[in-house]
Write an enzyme that holds these catalytic residues in place. Structure first.
Site, mmCIF file in Angstrom:
data_model
loop_
_atom_site.group_PDB
_atom_site.id
_atom_site.type_symbol
_atom_site.label_atom_id
_atom_site.label_comp_id
_atom_site.label_asym_id
_atom_site.label_seq_id
_atom_site.Cartn_x
_atom_site.Cartn_y
_atom_site.Cartn_z
ATOM 1 N N LYS A 1 -27.559 -37.661 -58.921
ATOM 2 C CA LYS A 1 -26.145 -37.545 -59.277
ATOM 3 C C LYS A 1 -25.617 -38.949 -59.564
ATOM 4 O O LYS A 1 -24.919 -39.562 -58.742
ATOM 5 C CB LYS A 1 -25.383 -36.843 -58.149
ATOM 6 C CG LYS A 1 -24.158 -36.096 -58.637
ATOM 7 C CD LYS A 1 -23.715 -35.064 -57.623
ATOM 8 C CE LYS A 1 -22.327 -34.568 -57.894
ATOM 9 N NZ LYS A 1 -22.132 -33.838 -59.132
ATOM 10 N N ARG B 1 -29.035 -35.407 -50.687
ATOM 11 C CA ARG B 1 -29.057 -35.634 -52.138
ATOM 12 C C ARG B 1 -28.548 -37.029 -52.489
ATOM 13 O O ARG B 1 -29.033 -37.660 -53.433
ATOM 14 C CB ARG B 1 -28.266 -34.542 -52.866
ATOM 15 C CG ARG B 1 -28.473 -34.570 -54.374
ATOM 16 C CD ARG B 1 -27.889 -33.367 -55.059
ATOM 17 N NE ARG B 1 -26.451 -33.291 -54.894
ATOM 18 C CZ ARG B 1 -25.702 -32.255 -55.260
ATOM 19 N NH1 ARG B 1 -26.271 -31.200 -55.818
ATOM 20 N NH2 ARG B 1 -24.394 -32.261 -55.076
#
Ligand code: PLP
Ligand code: COI
Length: 341
Positions: A185, A82
């Protein structure tokens, strides 16, 4: 802070300085070896891209201590992946996934006296952070980066612990829009959520449930966690469509439900209106920090829906026990998710 001075049994989610951090520098097109150094400040140019244009991304992970002292990580490969998805969105350099996992392990080992004891329910929160540190004036990616990993001993993110929290649906604020950075993120995704969070807390709610920015109808996610509900006896969660952070806990809950529980799961659009119907029997949110947090009530304007007398629902509790059991090595980890350090 000296580990002896920490009350590991009463930790919240507040910054506590630990001893060591990892730092790697990206210059001339490559990352250096990286090293463990004492935790502390570093110099940065006032023209750094992160300071001016917010070119920064991060991850959140936890190291836990098992009953017999083993130290474990949960699906660190997913965080490594991620981080690079986020890096690509902000035109930042990727960090090798194997090196990421090794660096995380090195930092945890270097701070092992800060891992809360098994029976405290706490964890060593791990914060990998990548920033564009090179100076820039025009809006463009930096040419130098820092990748840092630091740790903080934590208790529950919501002070309520495994107790139901009260949430408010916002018709005023959104978190992410189609085509934006919601699925990554990025540091900037969080800056805009502070004012809504403060306002809702003043009203007595723990967090906001954000709706999709296009229609202001479908649930996106909670400020710092993904959203789940039990509707018509099915486990449902908003489908990922670019505006929602693809949570690793979310993914794990779906896999647990599909393989260990006789419940059907669905990833689909969920209208906020469905939450006010009797067909919706439970709701909870998921995240590394939030773990599984039951939702006791949801309010929109003057209407409040209370779930299960504000007690954790039956399925919520089952999922929590399974997830925590696997993470804490109390239940066999058939998935191969837990990595011992
Ligand atoms: N959504 C947001 C906005 C988050 O900040 C987090 C926390 O990382 C999550 C969802 C849950 O993701 P994960 O389960 O990977 O921690
Ligand atoms: C996490 O769950 O790891 C998060 O990143 C949530 C929040 C503390 C930003």
């Amino acid at each position: 802070m000296n580990p002896e001075e920490i009350d590991f049994y009463n930790l919240g989610f507040d910054f506590i300085e630990t001893n060591q951090m990892f730092i790697s520098e990206f210059k001339n097109g490559e990352w250096d070896e990286g090293k463990i150094v004492p935790f502390g400040p570093f110099e940065i140019s006032p023209a750094a891209c992160i300071l001016n244009y917010g070119q920064g991304i991060f991850e959140g992970m936890k190291a836990l201590k098992g009953k017999t002292g083993e130290i474990t990580l949960f699906r660190p490969d997913e965080n490594a992946k991620r981080l690079n998805i986020s890096a690509k969105r902000l035109l930042m350099p990727c960090f090798d996934e194997e090196r990421f996992i090794n660096a995380v392990k090195d930092v945890v080992r270097a701070n092992k006296e800060y891992i809360p004891p098994y029976d405290s329910g706490g964890a060593l929160y791990i914060r990998p952070l990548m920033i564009g540190s090179g100076p820039i004036l025009g809006v463009a990616p930096a040419n130098e980066y820092k990748f840092i990993i630091y740790t903080v001993p934590v208790g529950p993110y919501f002070p309520e612990g495994f107790k139901a929290i009260d949430l408010e649906i916002s018709m005023e604020y959104t978190r992410a829009a189609p085509g934006g950075t919601g699925y990554a993120k990025t540091c900037c995704n969080y800056a805009g959520t502070m004012k809504p969070a403060k306002e809702t807390k003043t009203k007595g709610y723990s967090q906001i449930i954000y709706l999709d920015a296009s229609n202001m109808e479908y649930i996106d996610e909670v400020g710092t966690a993904n959203f789940f509900a039990i509707i018509d006896d099915k486990l449902v969660t908003p489908k990922l469509k670019g505006t929602i952070l693809p949570g690793i806990t979310r993914k794990s809950v779906l896999e647990i439900a599909n393989t260990k529980l006789s419940v059907t799961s669905e990833e689909r659009d969920i209208s906020y209106k469905e939450l006010f119907n009797d067909s919706c029997s439970e709701a909870f949110c998921t995240g590394t920090a939030a773990v599984i947090t039951p939702i006791g009530s949801i309010t929109l304007n003057k209407e409040t829906r209370i779930f299960n007398n504000s007690e954790p629902g039956e399925l919520t509790k089952k999922i929590y026990d399974l997830l925590i059991g696997i993470q804490r090595l109390e239940i066999d980890d058939d998935f191969g998710w837990v990595e011992k350090i």
